[in-house]
Design an enzyme around this catalytic site. Structure first.
Site, PDB file in Angstrom:
ATOM      1  N   HIS A  19      -0.940   6.368   5.115  1.00  0.00           N
ATOM      2  CA  HIS A  19       0.432   6.031   5.509  1.00  0.00           C
ATOM      3  C   HIS A  19       1.335   7.203   5.148  1.00  0.00           C
ATOM      4  O   HIS A  19       1.339   7.650   3.994  1.00  0.00           O
ATOM      5  CB  HIS A  19       0.935   4.779   4.789  1.00  0.00           C
ATOM      6  CG  HIS A  19       0.077   3.568   4.981  1.00  0.00           C
ATOM      7  ND1 HIS A  19       0.054   2.865   6.160  1.00  0.00           N
ATOM      8  CD2 HIS A  19      -0.788   2.948   4.135  1.00  0.00           C
ATOM      9  CE1 HIS A  19      -0.792   1.845   6.032  1.00  0.00           C
ATOM     10  NE2 HIS A  19      -1.306   1.877   4.827  1.00  0.00           N
ATOM     11  N   ALA A  56       0.790  -1.231   0.000  1.00  0.00           N
ATOM     12  CA  ALA A  56       0.000   0.000   0.000  1.00  0.00           C
ATOM     13  C   ALA A  56       0.822   1.279   0.000  1.00  0.00           C
ATOM     14  O   ALA A  56       0.247   2.358   0.144  1.00  0.00           O
ATOM     15  CB  ALA A  56      -0.943  -0.005   1.207  1.00  0.00           C
ATOM     16  N   ASN A  98       1.672  -4.414   7.690  1.00  0.00           N
ATOM     17  CA  ASN A  98       2.721  -4.931   6.815  1.00  0.00           C
ATOM     18  C   ASN A  98       3.573  -3.803   6.260  1.00  0.00           C
ATOM     19  O   ASN A  98       4.747  -3.994   5.938  1.00  0.00           O
ATOM     20  CB  ASN A  98       2.100  -5.722   5.660  1.00  0.00           C
ATOM     21  CG  ASN A  98       1.647  -7.106   6.071  1.00  0.00           C
ATOM     22  OD1 ASN A  98       2.319  -7.784   6.832  1.00  0.00           O
ATOM     23  ND2 ASN A  98       0.497  -7.517   5.577  1.00  0.00           N
TER      24      ASN A  98
END
Length: 266
Positions: A217, A118, A187
């Site tokens: 993120h 991602a 992750n």
């Protein structure tokens, strides 16, 4: 392009696996074809390829794609590589076990690959690493509170999550510690650590925000050779909000690169 398509075995028919497997079966990844699916549930006619035990998949495939969680990497990673079959790992959080990571990187003759999932910028961080270690690497991940609830949480923390009216920090630590606490949600932390080559160098904050319509993120890194900031905000997967909708497409991009699709950014 490989003259003979790679025979791909897909482990997991969930939010990631369904997208990846359907695209492979439709011929959307030139140079690769879906040979079989591994899942511990009886899927019947829901999959566009034979459902087989893991052992059979390893025997019949050139590449195994893990899309089923960190436990699969721990249980099967070395065996896949030792058989001579290549392995593409989506659940990079398993690599917070440094001993496992070293064994996977040393195993063979199969080759191990990791997908960025991602976030972006990992290729640049890996390139910068050649200059020497970064002074500071920070990752802040913000998600909906419900996607962060874990069995280890006490009632006080769960109450804070369930009653939050704004952003709250749930946990902070290093990339060695945080993915273990949130095996389905962080992750990214392990991927950043893989890029910079040091689990302890990456400081991670996990934030819960009831207004987080998108999973966010933010990676910030700096050193004597430069400063870097990467930010991604993704729509969560409708069936599994703990992961972002983009993740299976990151896996497909990685598959395209392995299969030799021209035009890939390497």
């Amino acid at each position: 392009m490989n003259p003979t398509p790679l025979k791909v075995g897909l482990v997991g028919w969930g939010a990631i696996g369904r997208v990846v497997g359907t695209a492979l079966a439709a011929g959307d990844v030139p140079g690769a074809t879906l040979a079989c699916v591994v899942d511990n549930r009886p899927l019947g006619g829901a999959v566009p390829a034979a459902q087989v035990p893991f052992e059979d998949a390893v025997d019949r495939c050139d590449l195994i794609v893990e899309a089923a969680g960190q436990g699969v990497v721990r249980a099967w990673g070395e065996r896949v590589l030792a058989s001579g079959t290549d392995l593409l790992i989506a659940s990079t959080g398993a690599l917070t076990d440094e001993d496992l990571a070293k064994r996977l990187l040393a195993a063979g003759p199969g080759r191990v690959y990791f997908t960025g999932g991602a976030v972006g910028g990992l290729d640049l961080l890996q390139a910068v690493r050649a200059f020497g270690p970064l002074d500071e690497v920070r990752l802040t991940t913000t998600k909906l509170p419900a996607t962060l609830e874990q069995a280890w949480m006490d009632e006080a923390l769960l109450h804070r999550l369930r009653t939050a009216t704004g952003p709250i920090e749930v946990l902070s630590g290093t990339a060695r510690d945080i993915p273990v606490k949130f095996p389905r949600s962080t992750n990214v932390a392990a991927s950043v650590a893989l890029a910079v080559g040091d689990l302890d160098a990456v400081q991670v904050r996990v934030v819960a925000d009831p207004a987080a319509v998108r999973t966010r993120h933010v990676i910030e890194a700096s050193g004597p050779h430069g400063a870097y900031r990467f930010e991604a905000a993704h729509t969560p997967d409708a069936d599994n909000p703990a992961t972002s909708r983009v993740v299976p497409y990151a896996v497909l991009r990685s598959l395209g690169a392995i299969a030799g699709r021209p035009g890939q950014i390497l």
